[in-house]
Motif scaffolding. Structure first.
Motif, PDB file in Angstrom:
ATOM      1  N   GLU A 193      -5.662  -0.634  -2.404  1.00 30.78           N
ATOM      2  CA  GLU A 193      -4.694  -1.728  -2.422  1.00 30.78           C
ATOM      3  C   GLU A 193      -5.257  -2.945  -3.159  1.00 30.78           C
ATOM      4  O   GLU A 193      -4.516  -3.668  -3.838  1.00 30.78           O
ATOM      5  CB  GLU A 193      -4.340  -2.104  -0.981  1.00 30.78           C
ATOM      6  N   LYS A 252       8.964   2.081  -3.363  1.00 24.31           N
ATOM      7  CA  LYS A 252       7.694   1.635  -2.804  1.00 24.31           C
ATOM      8  C   LYS A 252       6.822   2.855  -2.562  1.00 24.31           C
ATOM      9  O   LYS A 252       7.101   3.645  -1.693  1.00 24.31           O
ATOM     10  CB  LYS A 252       7.915   0.925  -1.462  1.00 24.31           C
ATOM     11  N   THR A 307       2.904   1.372  -0.998  1.00 23.64           N
ATOM     12  CA  THR A 307       2.171   0.143  -1.277  1.00 23.64           C
ATOM     13  C   THR A 307       2.693  -0.980  -0.398  1.00 23.64           C
ATOM     14  O   THR A 307       3.877  -1.037  -0.092  1.00 23.64           O
ATOM     15  CB  THR A 307       2.349  -0.268  -2.742  1.00 23.64           C
ATOM     16  N   PRO A 308       1.798  -1.872  -0.017  1.00 22.29           N
ATOM     17  CA  PRO A 308       2.234  -3.026   0.776  1.00 22.29           C
ATOM     18  C   PRO A 308       3.090  -3.924  -0.101  1.00 22.29           C
ATOM     19  O   PRO A 308       3.002  -3.873  -1.325  1.00 22.29           O
ATOM     20  CB  PRO A 308       0.931  -3.717   1.141  1.00 22.29           C
ATOM     21  N   ALA A 309       3.893  -4.748   0.525  1.00 20.30           N
ATOM     22  CA  ALA A 309       4.796  -5.621  -0.213  1.00 20.30           C
ATOM     23  C   ALA A 309       4.011  -6.508  -1.171  1.00 20.30           C
ATOM     24  O   ALA A 309       3.039  -7.165  -0.789  1.00 20.30           O
ATOM     25  CB  ALA A 309       5.586  -6.472   0.769  1.00 20.30           C
ATOM     26  N   ARG A 347      -3.438  -4.923  -6.238  1.00 13.56           N
ATOM     27  CA  ARG A 347      -3.087  -6.350  -6.246  1.00 13.56           C
ATOM     28  C   ARG A 347      -3.722  -7.073  -7.426  1.00 13.56           C
ATOM     29  O   ARG A 347      -3.102  -7.954  -8.035  1.00 13.56           O
ATOM     30  CB  ARG A 347      -3.548  -7.025  -4.959  1.00 13.56           C
TER      31      ARG A 347
END
Lengths: 204, 204
Positions: free
Chosen positions: A53, A114, A117-119, A57
């Motif tokens: 992650e 999605k 994946t996290p927002a 990002r």
DNA sequence: GTCTATACAATGATAGAC
DNA sequence: GTCTATCATTGTATAGAC
């Protein structure tokens, strides 16, 4: 044994991850693939980015910043509204050409499913672009340069042309028309696809 | 123990898989998630579809067939070119509204990254649609209804408007304008965004 | 900062009973 | 046709040496 490559380990990891995320997607890309492509081992990735992650990002942050910067630097008030819209779109096209895999990845994150994946909220990037474009459209209507209509409708049409040009270049390169095609498309939507009716003043 | 649900096991598996593939993506969706949502166990999925890839293909086959059928049934030659383009687009919009998750999934397969899925060629579906639209455009230019320009350019602009309307409805529903918005967008691109120049005949 | 080696969970898939 | 139970593989992540 890791293969020697150019650039720092961190940059090689970023490039490898961008390429894989863009073509195979985030969820389908394993850490192993990324580190092998970068010529390093797993702990190197975890050292620089903490997690899968984390590298996700880092990539999105960088490309979102690039787009925001491009947007900010292409919004001078010189010229007609039409000229300024052209300038904005061609600047966006340049970013797209320079950072094709990264933009493709960002695009798939924004429009696609999605993938576990996290927002990561890209709506602010969208709002910056849409907001700038919409302001130009509204100004054009006020000044009489553009036909009066719903500014949101017009903004969406223009965004659709840019977005579709990029999508075609990514997925169907043989159909894509590049920067020149984007210019022609803008000409056509401003001018109208239909043959205009006879001018009222010369009607009987 | 599996929960009792409506519909055959096969259909429930399809519905559950479509919903997950559309929102989370193919790679990020596990067999376990699908069978739990469908209220059955893993061997039931493997019995009906042989593999994860099997259910993926079954879904795409079905939605591609739906689109081909819609296309074929909305191509009557009655009316002006503009009316026929409207009819084609609104028929596609109806499929989109009726089968929203399936269309979203198909869209992500066509435009998105390959999520570890084997090649499933949707270009024939695209060619059917694009070909039909392009034929209409060419006819409109020949008949004088449409401004003479590159037929490919015009076709791409129209496709962009439809595609972007659907994308907005899926990802940014608050900005989306639905079927009425699609109609307004078509009006605008045919009419042109710019204020037309004075008619030559009345110029001095 | 980068490596070797490994822990541990989750995944796609199957055998065999009913 | 659908289940319980299980397997081999792959995935993310980390400990500890250098």
């Amino acid at each position: 044994m890791p293969r020697a490559r150019n650039g720092s380990v961190r940059d090689r990891l970023l490039d490898a991850a961008i390429a894989r995320f863009a073509t195979r997607g985030y969820a389908a890309t394993s850490i192993r693939e990324i580190v092998e492509a970068a010529g390093v081992t797993k702990p190197a990735l975890y050292y620089h980015f903490r997690s899968k992650e984390g590298i996700y990002r880092a990539i999105l942050d960088a490309v979102a910043d690039t787009i925001d910067a491009t947007l900010a630097s292409s919004l001078s008030t010189a010229g007609s509204v039409r000229e300024r819209i052209d300038r904005l779109f061609l600047a966006m096209w340049s970013v797209f050409e320079r950072r094709r895999p990264a933009v493709r990845f960002l695009n798939s994150v924004f429009w696609g499913p999605k993938q576990g994946t996290p927002a990561f909220d890209l709506r602010s990037v969208d709002r910056s672009f849409t907001g700038a474009l919409r302001a130009l459209v509204a100004e054009g209507m006020t000044s009489g340069e553009l036909r009066r209509a719903d500014a949101g409708d017009v903004t969406r049409i223009l965004a659709a042309v840019l977005s579709h040009s990029m999508d075609l270049a990514l997925v169907l390169p043989r159909q894509a028309q590049g920067k020149a095609g984007l210019r022609r498309a803008l000409d056509l939507v401003f001018q109208g696809l239909a043959v205009p009716p006879p001018h009222p003043e010369i009607a009987p």
